[in-house]
Structures are given as C-alpha cells and as structure tokens.
Design an enzyme around this catalytic site. Structure first.
Site, PDB file in Angstrom:
ATOM      1  N   LYS A  13     -11.493 -43.305 -33.161  1.00  0.00           N
ATOM      2  CA  LYS A  13     -10.404 -42.579 -32.989  1.00  0.00           C
ATOM      3  C   LYS A  13      -9.736 -42.482 -31.663  1.00  0.00           C
ATOM      4  CE  LYS A  13     -12.830 -38.612 -33.849  1.00  0.00           C
ATOM      5  NZ  LYS A  13     -14.144 -39.186 -34.294  1.00  0.00           N
ATOM      6  N   ARG A  88     -12.663 -29.751 -35.956  1.00  0.00           N
ATOM      7  CA  ARG A  88     -13.727 -30.514 -36.406  1.00  0.00           C
ATOM      8  C   ARG A  88     -14.332 -29.417 -37.323  1.00  0.00           C
ATOM      9  NH1 ARG A  88     -15.106 -34.012 -32.309  1.00  0.00           N
ATOM     10  NH2 ARG A  88     -17.273 -35.279 -32.419  1.00  0.00           N
ATOM     11  N   ARG A 124     -22.515 -48.967 -28.224  1.00  0.00           N
ATOM     12  CA  ARG A 124     -21.560 -48.578 -27.464  1.00  0.00           C
ATOM     13  C   ARG A 124     -21.681 -48.214 -26.176  1.00  0.00           C
ATOM     14  NH1 ARG A 124     -17.417 -43.528 -29.171  1.00  0.00           N
ATOM     15  NH2 ARG A 124     -19.247 -42.288 -28.997  1.00  0.00           N
ATOM     16  N   ARG A 157     -23.858 -43.171 -23.344  1.00  0.00           N
ATOM     17  CA  ARG A 157     -23.646 -41.691 -23.733  1.00  0.00           C
ATOM     18  C   ARG A 157     -25.185 -41.186 -24.138  1.00  0.00           C
ATOM     19  NH1 ARG A 157     -18.148 -39.880 -26.794  1.00  0.00           N
ATOM     20  NH2 ARG A 157     -19.828 -38.605 -27.799  1.00  0.00           N
TER      21      ARG A 157
HETATM   22  P1  ADP Z   1     -17.612 -38.204 -31.440  1.00  0.00           P
HETATM   23  O1  ADP Z   1     -16.355 -37.916 -32.058  1.00  0.00           O
HETATM   24  O2  ADP Z   1     -17.777 -39.800 -31.017  1.00  0.00           O
HETATM   25  O3  ADP Z   1     -19.135 -37.672 -31.899  1.00  0.00           O
HETATM   26  P2  ADP Z   1     -16.760 -36.653 -29.156  1.00  0.00           P
HETATM   27  O4  ADP Z   1     -16.439 -37.147 -27.682  1.00  0.00           O
HETATM   28  O5  ADP Z   1     -15.566 -36.513 -29.686  1.00  0.00           O
HETATM   29  O6  ADP Z   1     -17.603 -37.586 -29.771  1.00  0.00           O
HETATM   30  O7  ADP Z   1     -17.663 -35.195 -29.065  1.00  0.00           O
HETATM   31  C1  ADP Z   1     -18.855 -35.107 -28.344  1.00  0.00           C
HETATM   32  C2  ADP Z   1     -19.402 -33.714 -28.656  1.00  0.00           C
HETATM   33  O8  ADP Z   1     -18.613 -32.823 -28.271  1.00  0.00           O
HETATM   34  C3  ADP Z   1     -19.738 -33.445 -30.176  1.00  0.00           C
HETATM   35  O9  ADP Z   1     -20.807 -33.939 -30.672  1.00  0.00           O
HETATM   36  C4  ADP Z   1     -19.655 -31.834 -29.889  1.00  0.00           C
HETATM   37  O10 ADP Z   1     -20.636 -31.506 -29.536  1.00  0.00           O
HETATM   38  C5  ADP Z   1     -18.668 -31.548 -29.089  1.00  0.00           C
HETATM   39  N1  ADP Z   1     -17.284 -31.282 -29.482  1.00  0.00           N
HETATM   40  C6  ADP Z   1     -16.082 -32.105 -29.587  1.00  0.00           C
HETATM   41  N2  ADP Z   1     -15.033 -31.741 -30.017  1.00  0.00           N
HETATM   42  C7  ADP Z   1     -15.561 -30.552 -30.620  1.00  0.00           C
HETATM   43  C8  ADP Z   1     -15.033 -29.596 -31.655  1.00  0.00           C
HETATM   44  N3  ADP Z   1     -13.699 -29.728 -31.958  1.00  0.00           N
HETATM   45  N4  ADP Z   1     -15.786 -28.639 -31.810  1.00  0.00           N
HETATM   46  C9  ADP Z   1     -16.914 -28.539 -31.582  1.00  0.00           C
HETATM   47  N5  ADP Z   1     -17.684 -29.090 -30.608  1.00  0.00           N
HETATM   48  C10 ADP Z   1     -16.772 -30.399 -30.180  1.00  0.00           C
END
Ligand code: ADP
Ligand code: ZN
Length: 225
Positions: A13, A88, A124, A157
């Site tokens: 994404k 999400r 990654r 990460r």
């Molecule tokens: P990925 O999509 O690779 O899991 P992100 O960087 O998008 O990683 O998100 C990392 C973390 O941030 C998620 O595991 C969650 O804990 C939090 N997070 C991100 N976006 C949301 C969201 N829209 N709602 C709730 N938690 C979120």
C-alpha cells in the site's frame, strides 16, 4: 477524490500509494506513519498507541479517526488524498463520510496471499535516516546493509518481527477484511492483484484510476471523439 488503499500489512500500500501520489498529485496519508511519528515524539496520542502497535493490535477507532480528521483538514488535502491504512475497521469506514463529506471515493484492495506477506515482511528493512523501504530479498536489495540513498542504517520495524506479523495478519482477517463487503455494497470497490513486480501492480492500479478520476475520463472521451 478520496483514494482508499486496502490490503493486508505488507501488500504494498505504501509503495503503490507513493506512485499514485507521484502521478496524480494527491498526498498519501499513512495512518501507520502518523502513529509511529507520534510514538517517536512521545505525544499523548503516541503514548496511547504504542502498546497496541507493538502487539500488532489496532489502536482505538476514536483515536485514529481524530488523527485522520486533523490531517485531512490540512490545505494540501483540499482536492483529494490517498488513505493508506485507514479505514481499518467498519466503524472507522462509517465515520469517514462524516469527517470528509461530499467527496467521491474509490477503493483499491491490493490482494496478496498470507504466505507471501510473511516472506515480504520478514525481509523488510527501513532506513533509519530517510525512511526508505527495502526488501532484503528483492531485486533492488541494498548490498551493504546501509541505505543506498542516504547511507543510513537499515532497521527492522518492531512489528515486523515474526510473532507480531502473525497477529497483524489475524487482526487484518477479522477486523479489516469485512471492509470488502462494506465497499462492494457502495459500488466503489476494486480488487487489484498485488503479486508481481511493483510497476506491474501499478499498471493495474492506473487502469482503474483512469476509468474513475473525472479528469482522466474527460481525456479519454476527448480522444474517443
Ligand atoms: P501495516 O499495514 O504494514 O500493518 P501500518 O504502518 O499501516 O502497518 O500500521 C502499523 C500499526 O499501526 C498497526 O498494526 C496498528 O497498530 C496501527 N494502525 C495503523 N492504522 C490504524 C488504523 N486505521 N486503526 C487502528 N490502528 C491502526
Ligand atoms: Zn536512507
């Protein structure tokens, strides 16, 4: 135009969002990046989010909705933006029309099988200097262990560690996957095959966007005349 990127963690994404930003000019807004930035700065939001993120769980809907509301209120978002990582959950999606009313929306769901996700995320690495993302097994893997762009160190990460990846995938399937039905019923849903080279995935995305963004449709109609 509001472009929503769906797809499991590690489906690309962020990478595809940057390419869309480069071509169409809408800023990419990553909820994960915004949250990680708040954690690093030690803000009240960051302190609320950190424990959830380290476990691979979702941060509370209200907290994330407020954060996104604030970001999309900024000037650069006036003509549109790309959402990466938000919404999400179905409750988050239901709040979006309230915090950003009257905007056309298009949803791109980047599909990648779980076993490829686990492979991708374990390889990654992120540059601690400039934030560039690398795949240690990819064709453009940095040979030196440092960032080819800026020389910074490459780090993993915390939530890309294997145990947490499993949990993130589980959370994705139970809490985020239902968004497919939600957006299908609004007729804005598009499935994108997310395996294959980055530029090939982007070609699939462009094909959908050219059909859906008013400006590009206009160009096509003029050509057809
Ligand atoms: P990925 O999509 O690779 O899991 P992100 O960087 O998008 O990683 O998100 C990392 C973390 O941030 C998620 O595991 C969650 O804990 C939090 N997070 C991100 N976006 C949301 C969201 N829209 N709602 C709730 N938690 C979120
Ligand atoms: Zn770098």
């Amino acid at each position: 135009m509001r472009i929503i990127l769906l797809g499991p963690p590690g489906s690309g994404k962020g990478t595809q969002g940057d390419l869309i930003e480069g071509k169409y000019g809408f800023p990419r807004i990553s909820s994960g990046d915004l949250l990680r930035d708040s954690v690093q700065r030690g803000t009240p939001l960051g302190r609320k989010a950190e424990a959830f993120m380290n476990r691979g769980e979702l941060v509370e809907d209200e907290v994330v909705v407020d954060m996104i509301r604030e970001r999309i209120g900024e000037d650069d978002c006036r003509s549109g933006f790309i959402l990466d990582g938000f919404p999400r959950t179905v409750p988050q999606a239901e709040r979006l029309p309230d915090i950003d009313p009257g905007r056309d929306e298009i949803v791109l769901d980047i599909r990648v099988a779980d076993r490829s996700i686990i492979e991708r995320l374990s390889a990654r690495r992120i540059c601690s200097g400039c934030g560039s993302i690398y795949n240690l097994r990819g064709a453009s893997a940095p040979a030196s262990g440092t960032c080819p762009a800026c020389g910074g160190g490459l780090i993993q990460r915390d939530d890309d560690k294997p145990e947490v990846v499993q949990r993130r995938l589980q959370v994705y399937h139970t809490q985020t996957a239902p968004l497919e039905e939600y957006y299908r019923s609004k007729n804005v849903y598009h499935e994108i095959e997310g395996t294959g080279p980055i530029h090939e995935v982007f070609v699939r995305i462009e094909a959908v966007l050219e059909r859906s963004i008013p400006g590009s449709r206009l160009k096509e109609e003029i050509k057809a005349d």
